[in-house]
Design a protein around this motif. Structure first.
Motif, mmCIF file in Angstrom:
data_model
loop_
_atom_site.group_PDB
_atom_site.id
_atom_site.type_symbol
_atom_site.label_atom_id
_atom_site.label_comp_id
_atom_site.label_asym_id
_atom_site.label_seq_id
_atom_site.Cartn_x
_atom_site.Cartn_y
_atom_site.Cartn_z
ATOM 1 N N ASP A 1 0.835 -1.204 0.000
ATOM 2 C CA ASP A 1 0.000 0.000 0.000
ATOM 3 C C ASP A 1 0.874 1.261 0.000
ATOM 4 O O ASP A 1 0.516 2.273 -0.611
ATOM 5 C CB ASP A 1 -0.976 -0.018 1.185
ATOM 6 C CG ASP A 1 -1.986 -1.167 1.037
ATOM 7 O OD1 ASP A 1 -2.056 -1.760 -0.065
ATOM 8 O OD2 ASP A 1 -2.688 -1.493 2.013
ATOM 9 N N ALA A 2 2.033 1.184 0.650
ATOM 10 C CA ALA A 2 2.969 2.323 0.627
ATOM 11 C C ALA A 2 3.448 2.558 -0.803
ATOM 12 O O ALA A 2 3.545 3.703 -1.269
ATOM 13 C CB ALA A 2 4.152 2.051 1.554
ATOM 14 N N LEU A 3 3.722 1.466 -1.510
ATOM 15 C CA LEU A 3 4.174 1.590 -2.906
ATOM 16 C C LEU A 3 3.102 2.294 -3.756
ATOM 17 O O LEU A 3 3.394 3.218 -4.519
ATOM 18 C CB LEU A 3 4.457 0.190 -3.454
ATOM 19 C CG LEU A 3 5.228 0.060 -4.764
ATOM 20 C CD1 LEU A 3 5.813 -1.337 -4.871
ATOM 21 C CD2 LEU A 3 4.410 0.341 -5.984
ATOM 22 N N ILE A 4 1.870 1.872 -3.582
ATOM 23 C CA ILE A 4 0.766 2.468 -4.352
ATOM 24 C C ILE A 4 0.637 3.959 -4.026
ATOM 25 O O ILE A 4 0.439 4.801 -4.896
ATOM 26 C CB ILE A 4 -0.543 1.692 -4.077
ATOM 27 C CG1 ILE A 4 -0.446 0.327 -4.773
ATOM 28 C CG2 ILE A 4 -1.780 2.457 -4.548
ATOM 29 C CD1 ILE A 4 -1.507 -0.670 -4.388
ATOM 30 N N ASP A 5 0.805 4.282 -2.751
ATOM 31 C CA ASP A 5 0.727 5.675 -2.322
ATOM 32 C C ASP A 5 1.838 6.516 -2.965
ATOM 33 O O ASP A 5 1.616 7.656 -3.362
ATOM 34 C CB ASP A 5 0.861 5.714 -0.790
ATOM 35 C CG ASP A 5 -0.033 6.778 -0.203
ATOM 36 O OD1 ASP A 5 -1.075 7.078 -0.814
ATOM 37 O OD2 ASP A 5 0.334 7.335 0.843
ATOM 38 N N ILE A 6 3.033 5.939 -3.075
ATOM 39 C CA ILE A 6 4.151 6.663 -3.695
ATOM 40 C C ILE A 6 3.854 6.924 -5.176
ATOM 41 O O ILE A 6 4.137 8.003 -5.700
ATOM 42 C CB ILE A 6 5.472 5.868 -3.543
ATOM 43 C CG1 ILE A 6 5.871 5.796 -2.071
ATOM 44 C CG2 ILE A 6 6.590 6.492 -4.359
ATOM 45 C CD1 ILE A 6 7.016 4.841 -1.774
ATOM 46 N N LEU A 7 3.254 5.943 -5.849
ATOM 47 C CA LEU A 7 2.905 6.145 -7.271
ATOM 48 C C LEU A 7 1.900 7.288 -7.401
ATOM 49 O O LEU A 7 2.010 8.134 -8.285
ATOM 50 C CB LEU A 7 2.318 4.862 -7.876
ATOM 51 C CG LEU A 7 3.233 3.629 -7.918
ATOM 52 C CD1 LEU A 7 2.525 2.457 -8.586
ATOM 53 C CD2 LEU A 7 4.530 3.939 -8.661
ATOM 54 N N LYS A 8 0.931 7.321 -6.490
ATOM 55 C CA LYS A 8 -0.080 8.392 -6.530
ATOM 56 C C LYS A 8 0.576 9.737 -6.233
ATOM 57 O O LYS A 8 0.338 10.725 -6.919
ATOM 58 C CB LYS A 8 -1.176 8.123 -5.497
ATOM 59 C CG LYS A 8 -2.058 6.972 -5.921
ATOM 60 C CD LYS A 8 -3.318 6.943 -5.115
ATOM 61 C CE LYS A 8 -4.291 5.956 -5.743
ATOM 62 N NZ LYS A 8 -5.309 5.505 -4.821
ATOM 63 N N PHE A 9 1.409 9.761 -5.200
ATOM 64 C CA PHE A 9 2.083 11.001 -4.787
ATOM 65 C C PHE A 9 2.920 11.573 -5.934
ATOM 66 O O PHE A 9 2.974 12.780 -6.138
ATOM 67 C CB PHE A 9 2.958 10.704 -3.566
ATOM 68 C CG PHE A 9 3.843 11.832 -3.143
ATOM 69 C CD1 PHE A 9 3.310 13.001 -2.630
ATOM 70 C CD2 PHE A 9 5.224 11.727 -3.258
ATOM 71 C CE1 PHE A 9 4.126 14.053 -2.239
ATOM 72 C CE2 PHE A 9 6.047 12.763 -2.872
ATOM 73 C CZ PHE A 9 5.493 13.933 -2.357
ATOM 74 N N ASN A 10 3.552 10.668 -6.706
ATOM 75 C CA ASN A 10 4.388 11.131 -7.817
ATOM 76 C C ASN A 10 3.573 11.417 -9.078
ATOM 77 O O ASN A 10 4.136 11.726 -10.125
ATOM 78 C CB ASN A 10 5.491 10.108 -8.107
ATOM 79 C CG ASN A 10 6.638 10.256 -7.122
ATOM 80 O OD1 ASN A 10 7.427 11.188 -7.196
ATOM 81 N ND2 ASN A 10 6.703 9.359 -6.143
ATOM 82 N N GLY A 11 2.273 11.288 -8.954
ATOM 83 C CA GLY A 11 1.381 11.670 -10.061
ATOM 84 C C GLY A 11 1.530 10.814 -11.301
ATOM 85 O O GLY A 11 1.340 11.300 -12.419
ATOM 86 N N LEU A 12 1.894 9.539 -11.118
ATOM 87 C CA LEU A 12 2.075 8.689 -12.304
ATOM 88 C C LEU A 12 0.747 8.425 -12.994
ATOM 89 O O LEU A 12 -0.231 8.031 -12.356
ATOM 90 C CB LEU A 12 2.740 7.371 -11.907
ATOM 91 C CG LEU A 12 4.253 7.508 -11.989
ATOM 92 C CD1 LEU A 12 4.891 7.128 -10.702
ATOM 93 C CD2 LEU A 12 4.803 6.711 -13.145
ATOM 94 N N LYS A 13 0.738 8.681 -14.314
ATOM 95 C CA LYS A 13 -0.491 8.465 -15.102
ATOM 96 C C LYS A 13 -0.199 7.391 -16.145
ATOM 97 O O LYS A 13 0.949 7.119 -16.454
ATOM 98 C CB LYS A 13 -0.882 9.759 -15.814
ATOM 99 C CG LYS A 13 -1.075 10.949 -14.887
ATOM 100 C CD LYS A 13 -2.509 11.470 -14.909
ATOM 101 C CE LYS A 13 -2.851 12.279 -13.678
ATOM 102 N NZ LYS A 13 -1.903 13.333 -13.303
ATOM 103 N N ASN A 14 -1.230 6.828 -16.692
ATOM 104 C CA ASN A 14 -1.086 5.803 -17.746
ATOM 105 C C ASN A 14 -0.001 4.787 -17.373
ATOM 106 O O ASN A 14 0.976 4.592 -18.104
ATOM 107 C CB ASN A 14 -0.733 6.448 -19.088
ATOM 108 C CG ASN A 14 -1.803 7.440 -19.491
ATOM 109 O OD1 ASN A 14 -2.998 7.169 -19.278
ATOM 110 N ND2 ASN A 14 -1.409 8.578 -20.010
#
Ligand SMILES: C[S@@+](CC[C@H](N)C(=O)[O-])C[C@H]1O[C@@H](n2cnc3c(N)ncnc32)[C@H](O)[C@@H]1O
Length: 254
Positions: free
Chosen positions: A34-47
């Motif tokens: 879940d921390a990994l997923i949060d980091i992806l969201k925080f970094n604004g990764l799209k597509n």
């Protein structure tokens, strides 16, 4: 003392009971993912085009597909038993998942048609020798899109030998105490896994100073591994999360 247990993942019974047992027996299993997923969201990764190395029964991939409705994923694993469990679980996501059955050392890159912007792995790379871990990190850096991220959540040594040993003992303590909370229907699976865990303990704790080789649990420190990522050219490298033996290290391709 046989240090190696190379065939452990080529097992139908292990693959079939993996989902219920990993969340029970691996300390911080969901917390790290879940921390990994949060980091992806925080970094604004799209597509997101994600490659998961040693994807097992597909738990992380399923979380990614749910949290990022436009994401597509490459599933990579060498075990046909684990891959069948994942294919059944992820069938409902159709062509959002591409399956690659390969050893990490194989030519899996040739099967990748769209370069990933996220590469992940959990509890898998520590089975490689140190030389092959570093080679795999290099391959990941080569194949990543510019600006893409690499994360490895894995069993790693920590700052001191004493603390590493304690993190191994913590895993034993954690696994044993789960018995108190188990429902009866999980008891057989639990006992089967604890038998395997006993041999893990003999190899990794009782005989901690015997030499390790490819296929075993070749624990290396997170500091050393973050240095490798830096040497390879990753930027913004860090240890993003740590829970006893499990560390999430990673970095970004410039
Ligand atoms: C402990 S499971 C972890 C599964 C999943 N990543 C998770 O955390 O739930 C390790 C997985 O890595 C795979 N694996 C281990 N060594 C591998 C290798 N050399 N090449 C490809 N897959 C490997 C195994 O088949 C297994 O599915």
């Amino acid at each position: 003392m046989k240090q190696i247990d190379k065939d452990r993942f080529h097992s139908k019974s292990m693959a079939n009971s993996y989902d219920e047992m990993c969340q029970l027996l691996v300390p911080g299993y969901d917390l790290m993912q879940d921390a990994l997923i949060d980091i992806l969201k925080f970094n604004g990764l799209k597509n997101i085009v994600l490659l998961d190395l040693g994807a097992g029964s597909g738990i992380l991939i399923e979380k990614i597909l749910n949290k990022f409705p436009h994401a597509t994923c490459y599933y990579l694993d060498y075990s046909d038993d684990f891959m069948s469990v994942a294919q059944e679980k992820l069938e409902k996501y159709g062509d959002r998942v591409t399956y690659i059955q390969s050893d990490f050392g194989g030519d899996w890159e040739s099967k990748i048609t769209i370069n990933p912007n996220v590469i992940t792995s959990m509890s898998a790379i520590h089975h490689l020798s140190n030389g092959n871990k570093k080679k795999l990190y290099e391959k990941c850096h080569n194949i990543l899109e510019k600006g893409g991220w690499f994360f490895n959540i894995d069993e790693m040594k920590t700052i001191s030998e004493e603390a590493h040993l304690k993190s191994l003992y913590y895993w034993i303590y954690h696994a044993q105490k789960q018995k108190e909370t188990l429902s009866d229907d999980l008891l057989d699976s639990y006992n089967g896994w604890m038998e395997k865990f006993d041999s893990w303990k003999k190899r990794n704790v009782d005989n901690i100073y015997l030499p390790k080789s490819e296929g075993d649990d070749v624990h290396e420190s997170f500091l050393v591994q973050v240095d490798w990522l830096n040497e390879i050219g990753f930027v913004e490298t860090d240890i993003f999360c740590k829970y006893f033996l499990w560390c999430m290290i990673g970095g970004k391709k410039k």
